[in-house]
Each structure stands twice: as structure tokens, then as C-alpha cells.
Motif scaffolding. Sequence first.
Motif, short mmCIF file in Angstrom:
data_model
loop_
_atom_site.label_atom_id
_atom_site.label_comp_id
_atom_site.label_asym_id
_atom_site.label_seq_id
_atom_site.Cartn_x
_atom_site.Cartn_y
_atom_site.Cartn_z
N GLU A 59 0.81 -1.22 0.00
CA GLU A 59 0.00 0.00 0.00
C GLU A 59 0.85 1.28 0.00
O GLU A 59 0.58 2.22 -0.75
CB GLU A 59 -0.93 0.01 1.22
N THR A 60 1.88 1.30 0.86
CA THR A 60 2.73 2.49 0.99
C THR A 60 4.17 2.03 1.10
O THR A 60 4.46 1.03 1.77
CB THR A 60 2.35 3.29 2.25
N VAL A 61 5.09 2.77 0.49
CA VAL A 61 6.51 2.41 0.54
C VAL A 61 7.33 3.56 1.10
O VAL A 61 6.99 4.73 0.92
CB VAL A 61 7.04 2.00 -0.86
N GLY A 62 8.43 3.21 1.79
CA GLY A 62 9.36 4.21 2.29
C GLY A 62 10.12 4.87 1.15
O GLY A 62 10.16 4.36 0.02
N GLU A 63 10.78 5.96 1.46
CA GLU A 63 11.40 6.79 0.43
C GLU A 63 12.54 6.11 -0.32
O GLU A 63 12.85 6.48 -1.45
CB GLU A 63 11.91 8.09 1.06
N SER A 64 13.16 5.09 0.29
CA SER A 64 14.30 4.43 -0.37
C SER A 64 13.97 3.04 -0.88
O SER A 64 14.87 2.29 -1.29
CB SER A 64 15.49 4.36 0.61
N VAL A 65 12.71 2.66 -0.87
CA VAL A 65 12.31 1.31 -1.29
C VAL A 65 12.45 1.17 -2.81
O VAL A 65 11.97 2.01 -3.58
CB VAL A 65 10.86 1.02 -0.87
N THR A 66 13.11 0.09 -3.23
CA THR A 66 13.26 -0.21 -4.67
C THR A 66 12.80 -1.62 -5.00
O THR A 66 12.58 -1.95 -6.17
CB THR A 66 14.72 -0.07 -5.11
N HIS A 67 12.65 -2.46 -3.97
CA HIS A 67 12.38 -3.88 -4.19
C HIS A 67 10.94 -4.14 -4.64
O HIS A 67 10.68 -5.05 -5.42
CB HIS A 67 12.68 -4.65 -2.90
#
Length: 368
Positions: free
Chosen positions: A70-78
Motif C-alpha cells: 500500500e505504501t513504501v518508504g522513500e528508499s524502497v526499490t524492491h
Amino acid sequence: MTQTVSAIIARTKGAPVEKVSIVIPEPGPHDVVVKIQACGVCHTDLAYRDGDIEDAFPFLLGHEAAGIVETVGESVTHVAEGDFVVLNWRAVCGECRACRKGEPKYCFATHNASQKMTLEDGTELKPALGIGAFAEKTLVHEGQCTKVNPEEDPAVAGLLGCGVMAGLGAAVNTGEVGRGDSVAVFGVGGVGMAAIAGAKLAGATTIIAVDLSDDKLELARQFGATHTINSSGATGTGDSDSTVAQIREYTGGFGVDVAIDAVGRPETWTQAFYARDLAGTVVLVGVPNPTSRIDVPAIDVFGRGGALKSSWYGDCLPERDFPMYVDLHLQGQFPLGDFVSERIGLDEVEAAFDTMKTGKVLRSVVVL
């Protein structure tokens, strides 16, 4: 922005679980919020509730889960928002001594969310296996999310997150069952049944299911068992054990190539040890009681050769294995959907623990 959602917690040792409101914090740089669609009721959750794993109450229970990012952190790439994922409790770090040796399946430093989920009064929750998915939403590290085919039923896909993968991997990965092999599986609950299905998938031609329940043994045939043994009268004492004798009878007098203990008791492990052929393999995937001891003569360990292995999470690599077994199920080649015995609501988890103890289900699955 924080969110408040419904979830199931174990507040104190042995007490019935509670449905409460919990707070999901803003994700850290590598964290993600996952909207849970389904979560299996695993024996490990019961062990958390009963204080058999650790004493870090309150626990946020549930870990065999699938859902939507639903929501991802600012550095998420996976992963990205909208991805359909199965949650895993071995988010390979890539940096520990196991990973550096090229053995990420043994990763000793698995990632978890950097932020803490809490009760509304601020009490920090300990998520079961770092996941905590008996909840409308949960917070995990991006590495704990494995993308799989979105055509799969969430109630089915989530089971790869723990029990099914543990048994399946015990046969295919740890035991390295191959074409034409003979296999014995001791204990045919969810994990043992998955080991049988895995052995069949790998090409084993003799698959012997051992259990105390005739109903489970009959079901084991549907998953691939070619022979069944009710071990109610067995002693678990070695070569003279009646179950061991029957296994040898089914294997030309020699014993099996791979013996898998999905129970984790000294008696079943001893049966597995003596039921294998010379140079055969014993795999322990059932989790033993911390006080259990195994007493086997050292000369027998030496004289029989082979390998004595433990299987952690089926020695799986989620990024490799989860998508593959989902696809095999969708292709009709692996009976993943048959592990779902019943679908229940979030407020029925305590009742599902009671049902689990009867041995009449492989998996109850909470569907949200």
C-alpha cells in the motif's frame, strides 16, 4: 501518516488472543505497509501465544500472509505500491557471514521493519517472526515482500510464507529428494503433508507417510503418499521399532533414501534415523521442545554414514521459490490450494487454535 487498524494480539502468556486496534507508523526508508488479504493460522502463532518462543509480550500474531503493498518508504526499490506479495521472515541481508559465503538460505541477519507498531497507548508490539499479519495492515521491511503472480488466491499464496514452504523445502532443498528416491515422512500435519507433496514433485517413487491418525494418513495419499503406516504401537527405540521394520519392508529391506521428521520429538527422529538406508539422509524440520534430547549410539551414527540435517524454513530462498511454486500451482502441477482447510474471519483466530489441536485441519486461513 500513521494509521489505526484492527489486529489480533497475545497480551499475556497462555491467555486467549484479543482483537484490538493497533497503530501502524509512517514507514521508514526501507519499510512498506502491506494491506493483508489473507493469513494462515500456524502452530508457531500458538507457540507465541503460549510463551514457548520468547517472553516479549504483547505479540502481534500472524505471519503466513499475502497482500497488496500500500505504501513504501522513500528508499524502497524492491517493491512498488500495488504489488501482490507473499510475506517472508527471511529477508536476506546480503552482508552476514552466511551471505558472504554464498549461502543466503542461512542468512543470520534477516531484515525487519525499522519502525515499531504499537497499541493505541503506545505499548510496542513484537510481531510474530518479524511480520505480524493477523491485522488489516502490517509494517515490514521491503525485503520481507516477495512478488508473486497476482492471479493467485491470497489465501493460497500466503501459505508459502511458512508451513508449506518448510515441509516442501525440507524434501526438495534440504533432503535433495530426486527422481526414483524413496522417502519416509514422520508426522503428516501441514508441514509433513507439504514434504510429501514436495517429494512427489521431485520424482520420488516410494513415499511413506507415518502418523498416529488414520484420517491424516488417508489424506496423505491424496498428496502423493504411496504407503502409509499408523505408528501407534511403535516404540521409537531403534532397529527393533515396528515402524522401522515396516519401512524396510516397503523398501526391499534397506530403508529409505530420505527420512523427514516433521514432528520434532526424540522418538520420531530416532525412527527416522534407523528407517533410512545406509548413507541415507535424515532431515529434521519439526521444531523440537527446547528440553528434548536424542540418545543414539555413536557407533550407529558412524556406521550408517549419510547426513543428519536440520531444515530452517525449508532452506528456501523466497525470491526464487515463492513465485515458482505459485506458478506451479496455477499450472496444476502442485496442490498448494489443497492445504486450505477452512477460511475464517479475524475474530476467529482463538477458535482456530482449538481446531488446530484436534488435528482435523491442515490450515485455517484468516481472510480479510
